[in-house]
Write an enzyme that holds these catalytic residues in place. Sequence first.
Site, PDB file in Angstrom:
ATOM      1  N   ARG A 131       0.833  -1.205   0.000  1.00 13.80           N
ATOM      2  CA  ARG A 131       0.000   0.000   0.000  1.00 13.80           C
ATOM      3  C   ARG A 131       0.876   1.267   0.000  1.00 13.80           C
ATOM      4  O   ARG A 131       0.612   2.215  -0.713  1.00 13.80           O
ATOM      5  CB  ARG A 131      -0.952  -0.016   1.189  1.00 13.80           C
ATOM      6  N   VAL A 155      -7.178   4.599  11.637  1.00 11.78           N
ATOM      7  CA  VAL A 155      -7.306   3.189  11.241  1.00 11.78           C
ATOM      8  C   VAL A 155      -8.788   2.810  11.156  1.00 11.78           C
ATOM      9  O   VAL A 155      -9.656   3.546  11.624  1.00 11.78           O
ATOM     10  CB  VAL A 155      -6.594   2.274  12.260  1.00 11.78           C
ATOM     11  N   GLU A 162     -13.574  12.953  11.249  1.00 12.83           N
ATOM     12  CA  GLU A 162     -13.592  13.435   9.861  1.00 12.83           C
ATOM     13  C   GLU A 162     -15.000  13.259   9.303  1.00 12.83           C
ATOM     14  O   GLU A 162     -15.593  12.203   9.454  1.00 12.83           O
ATOM     15  CB  GLU A 162     -12.582  12.596   9.062  1.00 12.83           C
ATOM     16  N   LEU A 212     -20.634   9.993  15.581  1.00 19.60           N
ATOM     17  CA  LEU A 212     -21.585   8.882  15.431  1.00 19.60           C
ATOM     18  C   LEU A 212     -22.989   9.436  15.189  1.00 19.60           C
ATOM     19  O   LEU A 212     -23.721   8.971  14.305  1.00 19.60           O
ATOM     20  CB  LEU A 212     -21.627   8.040  16.706  1.00 19.60           C
ATOM     21  N   ALA A 213     -23.358  10.455  15.976  1.00 18.49           N
ATOM     22  CA  ALA A 213     -24.708  11.027  15.869  1.00 18.49           C
ATOM     23  C   ALA A 213     -24.942  11.596  14.469  1.00 18.49           C
ATOM     24  O   ALA A 213     -26.012  11.403  13.885  1.00 18.49           O
ATOM     25  CB  ALA A 213     -24.883  12.116  16.925  1.00 18.49           C
ATOM     26  N   GLY A 236     -31.321   1.651  -1.273  1.00 20.71           N
ATOM     27  CA  GLY A 236     -30.665   1.371   0.010  1.00 20.71           C
ATOM     28  C   GLY A 236     -29.315   2.042   0.097  1.00 20.71           C
ATOM     29  O   GLY A 236     -28.592   2.101  -0.886  1.00 20.71           O
ATOM     30  N   CYS A 291     -19.603   3.294   6.441  1.00 22.18           N
ATOM     31  CA  CYS A 291     -19.876   4.042   7.674  1.00 22.18           C
ATOM     32  C   CYS A 291     -21.292   3.897   8.224  1.00 22.18           C
ATOM     33  O   CYS A 291     -21.465   3.638   9.417  1.00 22.18           O
ATOM     34  CB  CYS A 291     -19.593   5.526   7.445  1.00 22.18           C
ATOM     35  N   LYS A 308     -21.575   4.124  -4.251  1.00 20.24           N
ATOM     36  CA  LYS A 308     -21.994   5.442  -4.737  1.00 20.24           C
ATOM     37  C   LYS A 308     -21.066   5.805  -5.886  1.00 20.24           C
ATOM     38  O   LYS A 308     -20.055   5.129  -6.095  1.00 20.24           O
ATOM     39  CB  LYS A 308     -21.935   6.485  -3.624  1.00 20.24           C
ATOM     40  N   ARG A 345     -17.895  -1.487  -0.274  1.00 18.27           N
ATOM     41  CA  ARG A 345     -18.298  -1.991   1.044  1.00 18.27           C
ATOM     42  C   ARG A 345     -19.765  -1.680   1.327  1.00 18.27           C
ATOM     43  O   ARG A 345     -20.200  -0.543   1.163  1.00 18.27           O
ATOM     44  CB  ARG A 345     -17.390  -1.398   2.131  1.00 18.27           C
TER      45      ARG A 345
END
Length: 508
Positions: A28, A82, A153, A212-213, A262, A267, A330, A337
């Site tokens: 990588r 990570v 982020e 998260l929210a 969907g 994330c 997208k 994923r």
Amino acid sequence: MLGVPTCAVIAKQNPGIQVTVVDLSEARIAAWKSNALPIFEPDLFSVVEVARDGTDGRAPNLHFSTDIAAAIDEADLIFIAVNTPTKTAGLGAGKASNLAYVESAARMIAEAATSDKIVVEKSTVPCGTAESLRTIFAALAPSLTFDILSNPEFLAEGTAISDLLRPDRILIGSLNDARSKSAAEALAQVYTWVPRSQIITVNIWSSELAKLAANCMLAQRISSINSLSAICEATGAEIEELAQVVGLDSRIGDRMLKASAGFGGSCFKKDVLSLVYIAESLHLEEVAAHWKTVVDLNEYQKNRFARRITRALHNTLADKRIAILGWAYKKNTRDTRESAAITIAGQLLAEGALLAIYDPLVSQNQILQDLADVHPNADSVIKIYSDATAACVDACAVVIMTEWDEFKADRITQTTLDKLADSNTHDQQLESTSTSSSSDSGIDVQDDTAENASDSPAPGLDKRIDWRSIAAVVRRPRLVFDGRNVVDADALASLGFRVQSIGKADVF
Ligand code: UDX
């Protein structure tokens, strides 16, 4: 995955700061040092080129290395960026975030550091992770001070560079003491290009939970609009009209209200489930149940779309060829994923369908790998094409799973004709770097070795498919299932297609 775009933008905007990206994977890091970057993002290459190679005349200040210990020891400030995937085993399996990589990064930092550091959580983590980091540092390097900050982020894939350059806000979480606040100020100064009023400093637990929210509320909007799309299909209301009217309320706003087959990506599902797990751990059962419906509704929407296709094909897909246009979750990324395409393809295969798949960026290997998880012999019942029209030959239905611009059915205007002329020239220029070949199995394979050697667009992304040619090769009644409401259904109907979109009446 998006740590490097962040670091590349920080380096580009701050020629005086040395930024080193480290990774355990030699392959990588080698790719990041080359002209074939390991991920595709519009405009990423030009940002990397400036900072890494000094193409604007600066001394290069973006470096890539596998010497993790040396980079840690030289740094004043370290971002932990990570993956935090969903746990697959043990306590909280299927919901809780797996913090193994975060913990292992913290251990490496503690073991390699010989001076005080500011350590910044960039990864999305559950509320309370900073406390775990503090414990690790205190146990492994008690003589040093580590100021732990949270700086989540908010960028989205496909628009990472523009999101980084023009963020809605930069969020920095710190403890309430003077030392932690001065570390937060040092981090704020890295974001030289962002107006100070957009840099929000909050307490570290709010910062962890806010990320998260935000993701959960974005996902919730999509599940809400998708739930309404089911009512639209049953009543004759139109989802886009609904979204427009609802979105014009300034308290609601018009973004993230696009109905689809969907949501996908690494994330949304992970973060909603992580929030569900946090609520369950706090014995807040009703709260957990509330957020769980966001993911359940998304699964329902994918199943509903697959059932709709099956019903339109008389409830039997055995040996019927179905073309799938788009595999990425997208547009403008080759990330697959949690792509809705994977679930829906799995359900069509379970009904006995033969799939012909085309995506302008996703590699054949990636598609096969994704399908291996949902169908035992996927490689014998799918074919992958490097051209959309070829994928549609003899198809009983064309299913659009990604909103690639290429799939839009533009009305033919002078601008479109000009674009087509340009893209032909572009294609000819690309022939020397990008090739298409056929494997022994007859599967049409797109060679992706040379992608990303240049910036926007990646090879082929400025093409438009020719729906007229597709009309000539698909089977009647020329069914199109638009899982992203990307095509102009009237334009396609005028070419003889029968179009079923999300949340709308059929058009034919
Ligand atoms: C998301 C968040 O937007 C970003 O802020 C966060 O940092 C990471 O997670 P991302 O997953 O890259 O970003 O893409 P996003 O544009 O949010 O789309 C996620 C999924 O939702 C895609 O499958 C997309 O097609 C779908 N989507 C998005 C909809 O179905 N409807 C919409 O209105 C918007």
